[in-house]
Write a protein that holds these residues in place. Sequence first.
Motif, mmCIF file in Angstrom:
data_model
loop_
_atom_site.group_PDB
_atom_site.id
_atom_site.type_symbol
_atom_site.label_atom_id
_atom_site.label_comp_id
_atom_site.label_asym_id
_atom_site.label_seq_id
_atom_site.Cartn_x
_atom_site.Cartn_y
_atom_site.Cartn_z
ATOM 1 N N VAL A 174 0.854 -1.183 0.000
ATOM 2 C CA VAL A 174 0.000 0.000 0.000
ATOM 3 C C VAL A 174 0.891 1.234 0.000
ATOM 4 C CG1 VAL A 174 -1.863 1.245 1.165
ATOM 5 C CG2 VAL A 174 -1.762 -1.262 1.305
ATOM 6 N N VAL A 175 0.749 2.060 -1.024
ATOM 7 C CA VAL A 175 1.516 3.302 -1.124
ATOM 8 C C VAL A 175 0.655 4.424 -0.553
ATOM 9 C CG1 VAL A 175 2.669 4.912 -2.675
ATOM 10 C CG2 VAL A 175 2.718 2.444 -3.159
ATOM 11 N N GLY A 176 1.056 4.940 0.598
ATOM 12 C CA GLY A 176 0.267 5.935 1.310
ATOM 13 C C GLY A 176 -0.409 5.288 2.501
ATOM 14 N N PHE A 177 -0.370 5.977 3.650
ATOM 15 C CA PHE A 177 -0.927 5.352 4.859
ATOM 16 C C PHE A 177 -1.702 6.365 5.690
ATOM 17 C CE2 PHE A 177 -0.782 2.445 8.575
ATOM 18 C CZ PHE A 177 -1.051 1.254 7.909
ATOM 19 N N ILE A 180 -7.294 6.507 4.310
ATOM 20 C CA ILE A 180 -7.693 5.485 3.340
ATOM 21 C C ILE A 180 -6.662 4.362 3.279
ATOM 22 C CG2 ILE A 180 -8.028 5.059 0.877
ATOM 23 C CD1 ILE A 180 -9.330 7.838 0.708
ATOM 24 N N GLY A 181 -5.391 4.706 3.183
ATOM 25 C CA GLY A 181 -4.359 3.678 3.078
ATOM 26 C C GLY A 181 -4.340 2.746 4.274
ATOM 27 N N SER A 182 -4.506 3.286 5.474
ATOM 28 C CA SER A 182 -4.499 2.432 6.662
ATOM 29 C C SER A 182 -5.704 1.506 6.688
ATOM 30 C CB SER A 182 -4.451 3.290 7.929
ATOM 31 O OG SER A 182 -5.566 4.157 8.011
ATOM 32 N N GLU A 183 -6.865 1.995 6.211
ATOM 33 C CA GLU A 183 -8.052 1.132 6.153
ATOM 34 C C GLU A 183 -7.882 0.056 5.087
ATOM 35 O OE1 GLU A 183 -12.062 0.057 7.382
ATOM 36 O OE2 GLU A 183 -10.307 1.003 8.279
ATOM 37 N N ILE A 184 -7.284 0.393 3.958
ATOM 38 C CA ILE A 184 -6.996 -0.604 2.927
ATOM 39 C C ILE A 184 -6.100 -1.707 3.506
ATOM 40 C CG2 ILE A 184 -5.677 -0.976 0.801
ATOM 41 C CD1 ILE A 184 -6.739 1.769 -0.142
ATOM 42 N N ALA A 185 -5.046 -1.300 4.195
ATOM 43 C CA ALA A 185 -4.134 -2.281 4.788
ATOM 44 C C ALA A 185 -4.862 -3.164 5.791
ATOM 45 C CB ALA A 185 -2.968 -1.558 5.453
ATOM 46 N N ASP A 194 -0.372 -10.848 3.345
ATOM 47 C CA ASP A 194 0.855 -10.265 3.889
ATOM 48 C C ASP A 194 0.907 -8.821 3.397
ATOM 49 O OD1 ASP A 194 3.364 -9.532 4.674
ATOM 50 O OD2 ASP A 194 4.428 -11.043 3.513
ATOM 51 N N VAL A 195 0.714 -7.838 4.292
ATOM 52 C CA VAL A 195 0.546 -6.445 3.899
ATOM 53 C C VAL A 195 1.748 -5.614 4.343
ATOM 54 C CG1 VAL A 195 -0.933 -4.403 4.010
ATOM 55 C CG2 VAL A 195 -1.951 -6.695 4.131
ATOM 56 N N SER A 196 2.288 -4.845 3.407
ATOM 57 C CA SER A 196 3.340 -3.872 3.702
ATOM 58 C C SER A 196 2.884 -2.502 3.225
ATOM 59 C CB SER A 196 4.648 -4.256 2.993
ATOM 60 O OG SER A 196 5.085 -5.547 3.383
ATOM 61 N N TYR A 197 3.570 -1.474 3.661
ATOM 62 C CA TYR A 197 3.176 -0.119 3.258
ATOM 63 C C TYR A 197 4.389 0.779 3.182
ATOM 64 C CZ TYR A 197 3.893 1.857 7.947
ATOM 65 O OH TYR A 197 4.462 2.298 9.116
ATOM 66 N N TRP A 198 4.213 1.882 2.459
ATOM 67 C CA TRP A 198 5.199 2.965 2.434
ATOM 68 C C TRP A 198 4.469 4.281 2.617
ATOM 69 C CZ3 TRP A 198 5.255 7.327 -0.623
ATOM 70 C CH2 TRP A 198 6.359 8.173 -0.460
ATOM 71 N N THR A 199 5.080 5.166 3.402
ATOM 72 C CA THR A 199 4.633 6.533 3.528
ATOM 73 C C THR A 199 5.847 7.360 3.916
ATOM 74 O OG1 THR A 199 3.021 8.008 4.589
ATOM 75 C CG2 THR A 199 3.992 6.311 5.968
ATOM 76 N N ARG A 200 5.740 8.669 3.750
ATOM 77 C CA ARG A 200 6.905 9.504 4.056
ATOM 78 C C ARG A 200 7.251 9.493 5.534
ATOM 79 N NH1 ARG A 200 4.573 14.138 0.180
ATOM 80 N NH2 ARG A 200 2.726 13.247 1.143
ATOM 81 N N ARG A 201 6.246 9.265 6.380
ATOM 82 C CA ARG A 201 6.483 9.197 7.827
ATOM 83 C C ARG A 201 5.967 7.857 8.334
ATOM 84 N NH1 ARG A 201 4.484 14.136 6.812
ATOM 85 N NH2 ARG A 201 2.395 13.540 7.507
ATOM 86 N N PRO A 202 6.860 6.889 8.560
ATOM 87 C CA PRO A 202 6.412 5.570 9.020
ATOM 88 C C PRO A 202 5.564 5.674 10.286
ATOM 89 C CG PRO A 202 8.736 5.515 8.425
ATOM 90 C CD PRO A 202 8.321 6.959 8.386
ATOM 91 N N ARG A 203 4.602 4.761 10.405
ATOM 92 C CA ARG A 203 3.688 4.744 11.550
ATOM 93 C C ARG A 203 4.083 3.609 12.487
ATOM 94 N NH1 ARG A 203 2.544 8.415 8.311
ATOM 95 N NH2 ARG A 203 0.416 9.128 7.857
ATOM 96 N N PRO A 204 4.688 3.930 13.633
ATOM 97 C CA PRO A 204 5.118 2.859 14.557
ATOM 98 C C PRO A 204 3.967 1.976 15.010
ATOM 99 C CG PRO A 204 6.081 4.974 15.174
ATOM 100 C CD PRO A 204 5.065 5.269 14.118
ATOM 101 N N TYR A 210 6.426 -1.767 7.414
ATOM 102 C CA TYR A 210 6.943 -0.639 6.635
ATOM 103 C C TYR A 210 8.097 -1.093 5.765
ATOM 104 C CZ TYR A 210 9.235 3.657 5.319
ATOM 105 O OH TYR A 210 9.806 4.662 4.584
ATOM 106 N N ARG A 211 8.109 -0.624 4.503
ATOM 107 C CA ARG A 211 9.225 -0.882 3.591
ATOM 108 C C ARG A 211 9.560 0.404 2.849
ATOM 109 N NH1 ARG A 211 10.035 -6.397 2.775
ATOM 110 N NH2 ARG A 211 8.279 -7.751 3.350
ATOM 111 N N ASP A 212 10.829 0.544 2.478
ATOM 112 C CA ASP A 212 11.191 1.617 1.557
ATOM 113 C C ASP A 212 10.409 1.422 0.261
ATOM 114 O OD1 ASP A 212 12.967 2.733 3.352
ATOM 115 O OD2 ASP A 212 14.682 1.593 2.577
#
Length: 347
Positions: A174-177, A180-185, A194-204, A210-212
């Motif tokens: 998921v690009v963007g978190f 909407i992105g967090s709900e998609i994930a 198996d869900v990964s995501y990228w955003t400019r500010r990772p969400r702990p 989280y992946r680059d």
Amino acid sequence: MIATFNVAIEFGFTWRFEMTEPWRILSLPPIAEEIVRGLFAPLGDAAEVRFPGTGGRAGLHAALADAEIVIGDYTGRLRLDAEEVAAAPRLAFVQMPAVGTDSLDVAALTARDVPVANAAGFNRRGVAEWAVGAAFALCRNLVRGDRLMRGGGWPQAELLAQRPRELHAQRVGVVGFGAIGSEIARLFGALGCDVSYWTRRPRPEASATYRDLDDLVASSDVLVLAVPLTDETRGLIGPERLALLPDRALLVNVARGGIAPDGAVLAALESGRLAGAALDVFDTEPLPDGHPLRAHDRVLLSPHAAGGSDLSQLNLVSIVRDNVTAAVRGDGVGNVINGVNPQVRRR
């Protein structure tokens, strides 16, 4: 002299306003006039709702001359560029009836100290469900099977030859978190993906990994775009990044056209890098007649309607009503995206 009066709202409580004249609210198309008038009728004499008298930029400029609050045009046809901002000397607040603010010159509004609010989160579940449904459709070639059946065929063997997949076994990126992105994930995760995501500010606190960005693209069987369109994200998923996708990857775009340019998506489909794409947004909207995407048999097309559920629309009108009402009341507004003081003040 300051006039004092009370306004009874349908929910059973009363608001007290003190002002010298009604707030001038300018609502831009395409939201229907009767809907907007109904939303703000409870404000009574505290607000005057107006609409552009004529179409096009000339009508917009004339209407902006004394507008204090503007409800923007989410289609982008009537943009508020720097020239329009300069034509609105009394402008005090802009409310977008959408999540995206790419139809506004946010920098020009910020320079004028005008708060800009969006409707963040109003359609998060609707868009997320569309993304999951589109991924199901791509994995099982539902659109192609329907087309062939309607043409008189019985494509059982052909569809099996396409190696249909079970969604839970796919790696989803998921690009963007944001909302909407967090709900998609969350929804893909609930299905066992198996869900990964990228955003400019990772969400702990995120349950996804989280992946680059390049790593995310390279490890995603289903890549879902849910990031706002900005100068930084335009072309973010272009030819170079699409080339990183695994073989037979699928693309789902519920973000904005231009993040993954149409030409780059077509090239990836033709090369076989993309096995399919579900697109709700495009570089140019409406998508032009005769555009190659319209004829591509591995593309699921949607007219920028992923968030268009009944519940999403109710959420949207509630956010717009409540935020504009707060501005008229003298309360702080919510969802301000440009860092300006959310206390709306008359000019």
